[in-house]
Design a protein around this motif. Structure first.
Motif, short mmCIF file in Angstrom:
data_model
loop_
_atom_site.label_atom_id
_atom_site.label_comp_id
_atom_site.label_asym_id
_atom_site.label_seq_id
_atom_site.Cartn_x
_atom_site.Cartn_y
_atom_site.Cartn_z
N THR A 1 115.11 -38.67 -54.50
CA THR A 1 113.69 -38.76 -54.15
C THR A 1 113.50 -38.41 -52.69
O THR A 1 114.38 -38.59 -51.86
CB THR A 1 113.16 -40.18 -54.42
OG1 THR A 1 113.92 -41.11 -53.65
CG2 THR A 1 113.26 -40.52 -55.90
N ALA A 2 112.31 -37.89 -52.40
CA ALA A 2 112.01 -37.46 -51.04
C ALA A 2 111.19 -38.48 -50.27
O ALA A 2 110.95 -38.28 -49.08
CB ALA A 2 111.27 -36.12 -51.07
N GLY A 3 110.75 -39.54 -50.90
CA GLY A 3 109.92 -40.52 -50.20
C GLY A 3 108.48 -40.08 -50.11
O GLY A 3 108.10 -39.01 -50.60
N TYR B 1 105.29 -37.06 -45.77
CA TYR B 1 105.39 -35.60 -45.74
C TYR B 1 104.13 -35.04 -45.09
O TYR B 1 103.13 -35.74 -44.91
CB TYR B 1 105.55 -35.03 -47.15
CG TYR B 1 104.38 -35.31 -48.08
CD1 TYR B 1 103.32 -34.42 -48.17
CD2 TYR B 1 104.34 -36.48 -48.84
CE1 TYR B 1 102.24 -34.69 -49.01
CE2 TYR B 1 103.27 -36.74 -49.68
CZ TYR B 1 102.23 -35.84 -49.76
OH TYR B 1 101.16 -36.10 -50.59
N ASN B 2 104.20 -33.75 -44.75
CA ASN B 2 103.02 -33.08 -44.21
C ASN B 2 102.78 -31.77 -44.96
O ASN B 2 103.51 -31.44 -45.92
CB ASN B 2 103.16 -32.85 -42.69
CG ASN B 2 104.33 -31.95 -42.31
OD1 ASN B 2 104.90 -31.23 -43.15
ND2 ASN B 2 104.70 -31.96 -41.03
N ASP B 3 101.78 -31.02 -44.51
CA ASP B 3 101.43 -29.78 -45.20
C ASP B 3 102.56 -28.75 -45.16
O ASP B 3 102.72 -27.96 -46.10
CB ASP B 3 100.16 -29.16 -44.58
CG ASP B 3 98.91 -29.96 -44.89
OD1 ASP B 3 98.94 -30.79 -45.82
OD2 ASP B 3 97.89 -29.75 -44.20
N THR B 4 103.34 -28.75 -44.10
CA THR B 4 104.46 -27.81 -44.00
C THR B 4 105.52 -28.11 -45.04
O THR B 4 106.08 -27.19 -45.66
CB THR B 4 105.08 -27.85 -42.59
OG1 THR B 4 104.08 -27.48 -41.63
CG2 THR B 4 106.26 -26.89 -42.48
N LEU C 1 110.88 -22.73 -41.52
CA LEU C 1 109.55 -23.33 -41.50
C LEU C 1 109.63 -24.85 -41.51
O LEU C 1 108.99 -25.53 -40.72
CB LEU C 1 108.74 -22.87 -42.72
CG LEU C 1 108.29 -21.42 -42.80
CD1 LEU C 1 107.63 -21.16 -44.14
CD2 LEU C 1 107.33 -21.11 -41.66
N VAL C 2 110.40 -25.36 -42.46
CA VAL C 2 110.45 -26.82 -42.61
C VAL C 2 111.34 -27.46 -41.57
O VAL C 2 111.12 -28.60 -41.16
CB VAL C 2 110.88 -27.20 -44.05
CG1 VAL C 2 112.38 -27.03 -44.26
CG2 VAL C 2 110.43 -28.60 -44.40
N ARG C 3 112.36 -26.76 -41.12
CA ARG C 3 113.24 -27.32 -40.10
C ARG C 3 112.48 -27.57 -38.80
O ARG C 3 112.75 -28.52 -38.08
CB ARG C 3 114.41 -26.37 -39.83
CG ARG C 3 115.40 -26.28 -40.99
CD ARG C 3 116.42 -25.17 -40.79
NE ARG C 3 117.34 -25.46 -39.70
CZ ARG C 3 117.48 -24.71 -38.62
NH1 ARG C 3 116.74 -23.63 -38.46
NH2 ARG C 3 118.36 -25.03 -37.69
N LYS D 1 107.97 -32.79 -41.88
CA LYS D 1 107.98 -34.20 -41.52
C LYS D 1 108.92 -35.01 -42.40
O LYS D 1 109.50 -36.00 -41.97
CB LYS D 1 106.56 -34.76 -41.64
CG LYS D 1 106.41 -36.21 -41.27
CD LYS D 1 104.94 -36.63 -41.40
CE LYS D 1 104.75 -38.09 -40.98
NZ LYS D 1 103.32 -38.50 -41.12
N ASN D 2 109.11 -34.55 -43.64
CA ASN D 2 109.91 -35.30 -44.61
C ASN D 2 111.41 -35.10 -44.34
O ASN D 2 111.89 -33.96 -44.24
CB ASN D 2 109.57 -34.84 -46.03
CG ASN D 2 110.33 -35.60 -47.07
OD1 ASN D 2 111.41 -35.17 -47.48
ND2 ASN D 2 109.81 -36.72 -47.52
N ALA D 3 112.14 -36.19 -44.24
CA ALA D 3 113.56 -36.11 -43.88
C ALA D 3 114.38 -35.36 -44.93
O ALA D 3 115.25 -34.54 -44.60
CB ALA D 3 114.12 -37.51 -43.68
N GLU D 4 114.14 -35.62 -46.22
CA GLU D 4 114.91 -34.95 -47.28
C GLU D 4 114.59 -33.46 -47.33
O GLU D 4 115.48 -32.63 -47.55
CB GLU D 4 114.62 -35.60 -48.64
CG GLU D 4 115.31 -36.93 -48.87
CD GLU D 4 116.81 -36.79 -49.07
OE1 GLU D 4 117.32 -35.66 -49.17
OE2 GLU D 4 117.48 -37.83 -49.11
#
Length: 197
Positions: A40-42, A45-48, A163-165, A169-172
């Protein structure tokens, strides 16, 4: 195994013998019994994070189309083996990230209109016509055609991961971006080696 997708991804750089400098190593593989689908990712999170995952779903589906063709048509047994390994890895990744999007109540589809993605570099450049061409290219020319297209496709995966790196915002999701960069770098090294055989 909790991180089966990472374990399979790590096989790719060593299937044909590593060349060049070694790729950066992803986080250690967990030894718990959790399957990829159960990661699970929790809720943070954000739009990115969402945009990256939606774009990556689209990217993974294209990769699975291309590698399915390579499994059937590749002339070089080593290329066929590589395509099979990519299929296992990216199928697992696809299930995982689709699960994350669904858990956030987000669509697993992405609008492919180019103008919607211009501000972040656009969607991956592989088009349906190029993928379809792999099914009709002459047998003797298939391996070169596939490698040329898939090298660019995997490079695009590394660009997407950036982009996500940098903005996620989401750690996973960010950790997944790091794993994508490491595994695709290794795969690219192997494909370059196959092209010079």
């Amino acid at each position: 195994m909790r991180r089966r997708l990472v374990a399979v991804a790590l096989v790719i750089p060593f299937l044909l013998g590593a060349c060049g400098s070694p790729a950066a190593q992803p986080p250690p593989v967990s030894t718990s019994d959790t399957t990829v689908a159960e990661i699970t990712a929790g809720d943070e999170y954000n739009d990115t994070d969402v945009m990256f995952l939606q774009m990556f779903v689209h990217h993974q589906r294209q990769a699975l189309q291309m590698t399915a063709t390579a499994v059937k048509r590749a002339q070089d047994p080593e290329l066929k083996t590589l395509a099979q390994a990519v299929q296992v890895t990216e199928s697992d990744e696809l299930k995982m990230i689709e699960g994350w999007l669904k858990s956030w109540g987000k669509s697993t589809e992405v609008d492919t209109a180019p103008n919607l993605h211009a501000h972040h570099g656009g969607l991956p450049g592989t088009g349906p016509a190029e993928i379809e061409a792999l099914t009709t290219v002459k047998e003797a020319e298939f391996d070169t055609a596939f490698l040329s297209l898939f090298l660019a496709h995997q490079h695009n995966a590394m660009e997407l991961a950036n982009l996500v790196r940098t903005g996620g915002k989401n750690a996973e999701t960010k950790a997944f971006g790091e794993r994508v960069r490491a595994s695709r770098q290794g795969g690219i090294q192997q494909m370059l080696k196959l092209m010079t055989k």
